[in-house]
Design a protein around this motif. Structure first.
Motif, PDB file in Angstrom:
ATOM      1  N   MET A  69      -4.116  19.225   7.674  1.00  0.00           N
ATOM      2  CA  MET A  69      -5.552  18.964   7.492  1.00  0.00           C
ATOM      3  C   MET A  69      -6.147  19.948   6.500  1.00  0.00           C
ATOM      4  N   LYS A  70      -5.680  21.198   6.583  1.00  0.00           N
ATOM      5  CA  LYS A  70      -6.202  22.228   5.671  1.00  0.00           C
ATOM      6  C   LYS A  70      -5.890  21.877   4.213  1.00  0.00           C
ATOM      7  N   ALA A  71      -4.836  21.052   4.022  1.00  0.00           N
ATOM      8  CA  ALA A  71      -4.405  20.732   2.664  1.00  0.00           C
ATOM      9  C   ALA A  71      -5.467  19.947   1.898  1.00  0.00           C
ATOM     10  N   VAL A  72      -6.447  19.383   2.599  1.00  0.00           N
ATOM     11  CA  VAL A  72      -7.529  18.657   1.926  1.00  0.00           C
ATOM     12  C   VAL A  72      -8.292  19.611   0.993  1.00  0.00           C
ATOM     13  N   THR A  73      -8.150  20.903   1.254  1.00  0.00           N
ATOM     14  CA  THR A  73      -8.777  21.916   0.407  1.00  0.00           C
ATOM     15  C   THR A  73      -8.444  21.706  -1.066  1.00  0.00           C
ATOM     16  N   SER A  74      -7.199  21.297  -1.363  1.00  0.00           N
ATOM     17  CA  SER A  74      -6.843  21.183  -2.784  1.00  0.00           C
ATOM     18  C   SER A  74      -7.568  19.992  -3.425  1.00  0.00           C
ATOM     19  N   THR A  75      -7.815  18.919  -2.649  1.00  0.00           N
ATOM     20  CA  THR A  75      -8.598  17.790  -3.179  1.00  0.00           C
ATOM     21  C   THR A  75     -10.020  18.259  -3.468  1.00  0.00           C
ATOM     22  N   LEU A  76     -10.567  19.038  -2.538  1.00  0.00           N
ATOM     23  CA  LEU A  76     -11.944  19.516  -2.717  1.00  0.00           C
ATOM     24  C   LEU A  76     -12.010  20.478  -3.915  1.00  0.00           C
ATOM     25  N   ALA A  77     -10.975  21.319  -4.064  1.00  0.00           N
ATOM     26  CA  ALA A  77     -10.964  22.275  -5.181  1.00  0.00           C
ATOM     27  C   ALA A  77     -10.940  21.535  -6.515  1.00  0.00           C
ATOM     28  N   ASP A  78     -10.250  20.377  -6.556  1.00  0.00           N
ATOM     29  CA  ASP A  78     -10.217  19.600  -7.807  1.00  0.00           C
ATOM     30  C   ASP A  78     -11.622  19.173  -8.214  1.00  0.00           C
ATOM     31  N   VAL A  79     -12.452  18.828  -7.235  1.00  0.00           N
ATOM     32  CA  VAL A  79     -13.833  18.430  -7.561  1.00  0.00           C
ATOM     33  C   VAL A  79     -14.576  19.625  -8.174  1.00  0.00           C
ATOM     34  N   LEU A  80     -14.393  20.794  -7.557  1.00  0.00           N
ATOM     35  CA  LEU A  80     -15.102  21.980  -8.074  1.00  0.00           C
ATOM     36  C   LEU A  80     -14.625  22.337  -9.482  1.00  0.00           C
ATOM     37  N   ASP A  81     -13.427  21.877  -9.833  1.00  0.00           N
ATOM     38  CA  ASP A  81     -12.830  22.159 -11.130  1.00  0.00           C
ATOM     39  C   ASP A  81     -13.427  21.289 -12.237  1.00  0.00           C
ATOM     40  N   HIS A  82     -14.159  20.248 -11.848  1.00  0.00           N
ATOM     41  CA  HIS A  82     -14.719  19.327 -12.850  1.00  0.00           C
ATOM     42  C   HIS A  82     -15.722  20.093 -13.726  1.00  0.00           C
ATOM     43  N   PRO A  83     -15.685  19.860 -15.050  1.00  0.00           N
ATOM     44  CA  PRO A  83     -16.576  20.640 -15.929  1.00  0.00           C
ATOM     45  C   PRO A  83     -18.067  20.448 -15.637  1.00  0.00           C
ATOM     46  N   ASP A  84     -18.436  19.349 -14.995  1.00  0.00           N
ATOM     47  CA  ASP A  84     -19.861  19.131 -14.723  1.00  0.00           C
ATOM     48  C   ASP A  84     -20.275  19.608 -13.338  1.00  0.00           C
ATOM     49  N   VAL A  85     -19.344  20.263 -12.641  1.00  0.00           N
ATOM     50  CA  VAL A  85     -19.668  20.807 -11.310  1.00  0.00           C
ATOM     51  C   VAL A  85     -19.561  22.326 -11.390  1.00  0.00           C
ATOM     52  N   ARG A  86     -20.535  23.001 -10.798  1.00  0.00           N
ATOM     53  CA  ARG A  86     -20.512  24.460 -10.813  1.00  0.00           C
ATOM     54  C   ARG A  86     -20.606  24.973  -9.385  1.00  0.00           C
ATOM     55  N   LEU A  87     -19.661  25.816  -8.987  1.00  0.00           N
ATOM     56  CA  LEU A  87     -19.743  26.455  -7.668  1.00  0.00           C
ATOM     57  C   LEU A  87     -20.662  27.667  -7.773  1.00  0.00           C
ATOM     58  N   VAL A  88     -21.630  27.732  -6.859  1.00  0.00           N
ATOM     59  CA  VAL A  88     -22.579  28.849  -6.834  1.00  0.00           C
ATOM     60  C   VAL A  88     -22.538  29.410  -5.407  1.00  0.00           C
ATOM     61  N   ALA A  89     -21.482  30.177  -5.110  1.00  0.00           N
ATOM     62  CA  ALA A  89     -21.278  30.636  -3.733  1.00  0.00           C
ATOM     63  C   ALA A  89     -21.884  32.028  -3.532  1.00  0.00           C
ATOM     64  N   GLY A  90     -22.200  32.312  -2.274  1.00  0.00           N
ATOM     65  CA  GLY A  90     -22.843  33.590  -1.951  1.00  0.00           C
ATOM     66  C   GLY A  90     -24.356  33.481  -2.032  1.00  0.00           C
ATOM     67  N   VAL A  91     -24.864  32.255  -2.099  1.00  0.00           N
ATOM     68  CA  VAL A  91     -26.317  32.037  -2.222  1.00  0.00           C
ATOM     69  C   VAL A  91     -26.795  31.228  -1.014  1.00  0.00           C
ATOM     70  N   ASP A  92     -27.630  31.840  -0.223  1.00  0.00           N
ATOM     71  CA  ASP A  92     -28.128  31.201   1.001  1.00  0.00           C
ATOM     72  C   ASP A  92     -29.499  30.597   0.721  1.00  0.00           C
ATOM     73  N   MET A  93     -29.587  29.264   0.872  1.00  0.00           N
ATOM     74  CA  MET A  93     -30.901  28.648   0.715  1.00  0.00           C
ATOM     75  C   MET A  93     -31.739  29.041   1.928  1.00  0.00           C
ATOM     76  N   GLY A  94     -32.848  29.680   1.665  1.00  0.00           N
ATOM     77  CA  GLY A  94     -33.661  30.212   2.758  1.00  0.00           C
ATOM     78  C   GLY A  94     -33.766  31.721   2.587  1.00  0.00           C
ATOM     79  N   ARG A  95     -32.601  32.387   2.386  1.00  0.00           N
ATOM     80  CA  ARG A  95     -32.614  33.850   2.219  1.00  0.00           C
ATOM     81  C   ARG A  95     -32.759  34.226   0.741  1.00  0.00           C
ATOM     82  N   ASP A  96     -31.985  33.561  -0.126  1.00  0.00           N
ATOM     83  CA  ASP A  96     -31.923  33.967  -1.534  1.00  0.00           C
ATOM     84  C   ASP A  96     -32.739  33.071  -2.451  1.00  0.00           C
ATOM     85  N   VAL A  97     -32.916  31.847  -2.018  1.00  0.00           N
ATOM     86  CA  VAL A  97     -33.659  30.900  -2.851  1.00  0.00           C
ATOM     87  C   VAL A  97     -34.318  29.911  -1.876  1.00  0.00           C
TER      88      VAL A  97
END
Ligand code: FAD
Length: 462
Positions: A69-97
């Motif tokens: 089940m954890k292997a689904v991570t690689s499918t999800l990572a492929d989406v984040l790899d798309h040039p039109d998708v940007r990962l913005v991690a470490g940002v809490d909506m509510g605390r930071d924005v």
């Protein structure tokens, strides 16, 4: 888009700007669906995540002994790899924005914030030390950055309230020989903690008959294959009422569950050092131990015909409530406190007047409550994106209306926030795999926020 796809939106002269808040499977599939939609001017999707690492409950919920089940991570990572998708991690909506800031910076905001806490359970004694929500234990053994680093595993007998897959996960992880977890990604301290556990018996307790158990048959059968553990089912618990028989006739999954339970009842025990008892038709009425100031037992009332009302006490020293996860309200967003969800219609978030709020959407467990598996979030993403694109087609994004989201992320960084990007996540991933290789394991999770950020900084930005 699949059948029923909305008409493509009119060109706005620039890509559509979408913020997805939450990088669990629902959020990531939303990003994937948007970039695959073939919009005339394209789309830019920022996936915001409050933790320094993506993937939500795939990383911090799906059990470590379910590597497939954890292997689904690689499918999800492929989406984040798309040039039109940007990962913005470490940002809490509510605390930071704030949500308002996001709504001003993007054409659309999709809340994909999931559910991370336990549904409340009204039961006398539920607040005694030794009575925990399943999500607290799960967060510990998954190495969630905000969980305690140690866990009290001194109980010989424990009760798990609830008969769903999370209850099975909890029972299995507690009962499984700790050596089995060395093949998984659990942090070293978790393995050591489980290796020192005093456990002999887990009692999984359901209020209703076995036909209402929500286990998936596969996970239930898997429990029977755990080494050094006997699964104990009292045949008397499997005697069905006429309503129970009728229920089974119309529900294939429930039939498979009851068949698996019958298999356990017939198999009997082998003298294994640990036992998981699956008990049904027992209504928990009190967690015992007020005088002692800690859990000493669980009182139940039998609900089964013939034994109805009979009091049965289980001598347990810990109780876990596995009665469902629940979302927390999000600052600035509507929340249905009764159902624990962001109110919505086909993914469109509804305001206090019951009307959709322009440009605001919800997807996944934040909108449905804790129902469905990782696989279901893909379909949920398609439905929410269909609503979003339908709205955009009706009212195209104004070419210059939204402020540039690039500025928003730069501003967050300038303010000192450690924003982890995709390269940063890849560096964390590599560091975890390397930590595993050093001790002959496939991966060992990094736990503390500071360690995660330090690993992210080696290759990416954080
Ligand atoms: C213990 C457990 C075990 C499970 N095991 C399985 C399994 O074996 N197989 C299976 O198919 N399904 C399993 N599931 C179900 C599966 O995890 C869910 O179906 C799925 O994760 C729901 O996806 P989601 O994206 O809606 O929410 P989540 O996965 O919860 O993702 C939400 C994300 O939003 C982030 N977030 C929250 N608030 C904010 C905020 N304010 N700002 C920014 N980010 C925020 C969170 O940090 C999180 O990363 C399990 C669930 C649990 C609880």
């Amino acid at each position: 888009m699949s059948d029923g796809a909305p008409p493509p939106p009119a060109p706005a002269g620039r890509p559509l700007r979408v913020a997805v808040v939450g990088s669990g499977p629902a959020g990531v599939h939303t990003a994937g669906t948007l970039v695959a939609a073939g919009l005339p001017d394209g789309v830019r999707v920022d996936v915001l995540e409050r933790l320094p690492v993506p993937f939500g409950l795939v990383r911090y919920g799906v059990s470590p002994d379910h590597p497939d089940m954890k292997a689904v991570t690689s499918t999800l990572a492929d989406v984040l790899d798309h040039p039109d998708v940007r990962l913005v991690a470490g940002v809490d909506m509510g605390r930071d924005v704030t949500l308002d800031e996001l709504r001003a910076a993007y054409d659309a905001v999709v809340l994909a914030t999931g559910a991370s806490t336990d549904a409340p359970l009204e039961l006398p004694g539920v607040d005694l030390p030794g009575c925990w929500g399943a999500s607290e234990l799960v967060a510990w053994y998954q190495g969630h950055p905000e969980a305690p680093r140690t866990w009290d595993l001194s109980a010989r007998e424990v009760a798990v309230l609830g008969v769903g897959n999370v209850a099975l996960d909890v029972a299995r992880v507690l009962a499984r020989p700790a050596r089995d977890l060395l093949a998984t990604e659990v942090p070293a301290a978790v393995h050591e903690g489980l290796a020192g556990s005093a456990l002999t018996d887990v009692h999984v307790v359901g209020r209703r008959g076995p036909e209402h158990a929500r286990f998936s048959p596969l996970e239930l059968r898997e429990l029977g294959a755990v080494p050094d553990v006997d699964v104990v089912v009292d045949p008397a618990d499997l005697v069905l009422t006429p309503e129970g028989v009728e229920h089974l006739a119309g529900d294939r999954r429930a039939r498979q569950v009851v068949e698996a339970l019958q298999g356990f009842a017939e198999r009997g025990t082998t003298g294994a050092p640990r036992r998981v008892h699956l008990r049904f038709s027992r209504v928990p009425v009190e967690v015992l131990g007020r005088t002692e100031g800690r859990v000493t037992g669980l009182r139940t009332h039998r609900a089964h015909a013939g034994a109805a009302g009979v009091v049965e006490d289980l001598a347990v020293q810990a109780v876990y409530r596995a009665v469902g996860y629940r979302s927390r309200p999000l600052a600035g967003a509507p929340f249905d406190a009764g159902r624990g969800v962001v109110p919505n219609e086909a993914g469109r978030v509804l305001g206090a007047d019951g009307e959709p709020l322009p440009g605001l959407y919800v997807v996944g467990w934040a909108g449905t409550g804790p129902v469905g598996l990782v696989g279901h979030t893909r379909k949920a993403a398609r439905a929410t994106v269909a609503s979003l694109l339908e709205d955009v087609a009706r009212e195209p994004a104004a070419a210059a209306s939204a402020a540039d989201p690039l500025d928003l992320v730069d501003r967050l960084r300038a303010g000192g926030l450690h924003v982890v990007d995709l390269d940063g996540w890849r560096a964390i991933d590599a560091a975890e795999v390397a930590a595993g290789a050093a001790v002959g394991r496939p991966r060992v999770k990094l736990v503390e926020v500071q360690e995660l950020l330090a690993a992210a900084r080696r290759e990416g930005r954080a």
